[in-house]
Write an enzyme that holds these catalytic residues in place. Structure first.
Site, short mmCIF file in Angstrom:
data_model
loop_
_atom_site.label_atom_id
_atom_site.label_comp_id
_atom_site.label_asym_id
_atom_site.label_seq_id
_atom_site.Cartn_x
_atom_site.Cartn_y
_atom_site.Cartn_z
CB ILE A 114 79.32 58.04 30.67
CG1 ILE A 114 79.75 58.43 32.08
CG2 ILE A 114 80.55 57.70 29.83
CD1 ILE A 114 80.42 57.31 32.85
CG ASP B 170 65.89 46.12 25.69
OD1 ASP B 170 67.04 45.99 26.17
OD2 ASP B 170 64.86 45.73 26.28
CB VAL B 171 71.77 46.71 24.51
CG1 VAL B 171 71.94 48.03 23.79
CG2 VAL B 171 71.78 46.88 26.01
CG ASN C 29 77.62 54.24 27.98
OD1 ASN C 29 78.33 54.54 28.92
ND2 ASN C 29 76.38 54.74 27.84
CE1 TYR D 69 76.76 49.62 37.48
CE2 TYR D 69 78.53 49.74 39.09
CZ TYR D 69 77.99 50.10 37.87
OH TYR D 69 78.70 50.94 37.04
CE LYS E 275 79.09 48.52 34.54
NZ LYS E 275 79.14 48.74 33.06
CB THR F 182 76.12 60.08 35.77
OG1 THR F 182 76.46 58.83 36.39
CG2 THR F 182 77.22 60.49 34.80
CG LEU G 55 75.38 54.21 37.32
CD1 LEU G 55 74.09 53.42 37.24
CD2 LEU G 55 76.32 53.77 36.20
#
Length: 265
Positions: free
Chosen positions: A15, A56-57, A83, A150, A154, A189, A191
């Site tokens: 994405i 690297d966020v 993202n 996960y 989210k 994707t 993911l």
């Protein structure tokens, strides 16, 4: 819509890559990041005019450098899309390898929280800007076995975004600096499709063919609406409850096979 400077984290695949392409097609100036220098360079070469930064966020220093690189190159950052994210093996929480679970939590929630903190502070100094946080499975409270780690991250992203919107409002910043939800729905994707056995995938593929869409279908629509903006705390969602209900209602008459090309290859 054109002329805005947009930063996309995790912009080298899936994405994120679709958003980079779509923003460019709509006339935006795009900065993106990824953790692999080779992949960042390859995408920047593929999409002329973009600026790729290895980052690297989960690192505040890398996030600050990403902002500084964007401002040094283009003078400002109008929109920042958080993202970057990943999932884990489809297993009960206690069976997920510790390092894998820690990475999912630190990237999906820790990295996003740090990005909001760093970027919103800079946007407040700058005097304007919008942050868009990517939601995913679990954001709306839905649950599925094997996706506990996960889904929990989210779900937390949704709380963080709503609460941050209130903080901006309370601080008197919300007319110029805003935070938003970005919900892509089911997108084909790695993911979405990873870690299924062939037998499991044949079962879930029926649902995917009803509810999911390809990256190239979803990301132009998302990018257009992100560039259009919205009120503080607003949500842009591709797969609404109404759309999902209509797709189930018409599934018998509208056969789709999103995986036909990959199967043929």
């Amino acid at each position: 819509m054109s002329g805005k400077v947009v930063v996309v984290t995790g912009g080298t695949r899936g994405i994120g890559l679709g958003l980079v392409r779509s923003f460019v097609d709509l006339g935006a100036t795009v900065v993106f990041c990824g953790r692999s220098a080779a992949t960042v360079e390859a995408v920047a070469a593929e999409i002329p005019g973009t600026l790729g930064v290895t980052a690297d966020v989960t690192s505040r220093a890398d996030l600050e450098n990403l902002w500084d690189r964007a401002v040094a190159a283009f003078g400002q950052v109008d929109i920042w899309v958080n993202n970057a994210g990943r999932s884990h093996a489809r297993k009960p929480l206690w069976q997920i390898p510790a390092a894998e679970l820690d990475e999912v939590i630190d990237l999906n929630l820790g990295g996003l929280a740090r990005a909001n903190a760093v970027v919103l502070a800079r946007m407040a100094e700058q005097g304007h800007g919008a942050v868009w946080n990517m939601e995913g499975y679990g954001s709306d409270g839905m649950m599925q076995s094997g996706l506990t780690g996960y889904g929990a991250t989210k779900r937390a992203v949704t709380y963080l975004t709503d609460s941050t919107a209130k903080d901006l409002d309370a601080a008197g910043l919300a007319e110029k600096v805003t935070v938003h939800h970005l919900s892509p729905g089911m997108v084909v994707t790695d993911l979405l499709t990873h870690d299924y056995t062939p037998e499991e995938f044949e079962k879930v593929k029926k649902i995917f063919n009803i509810l999911a869409d390809k990256v190239e279908t979803v990301t132009p629509w998302l990018a257009q609406r992100v560039l259009a903006g919205g009120s503080n705390g607003s949500r842009v969602a591709w797969l609404t409850k109404g759309k999902a209900a209509r797709r189930f209602a018409t599934a018998a008459f509208n056969k789709r096979d999103l995986f036909a090309e990959s199967a043929a290859s």
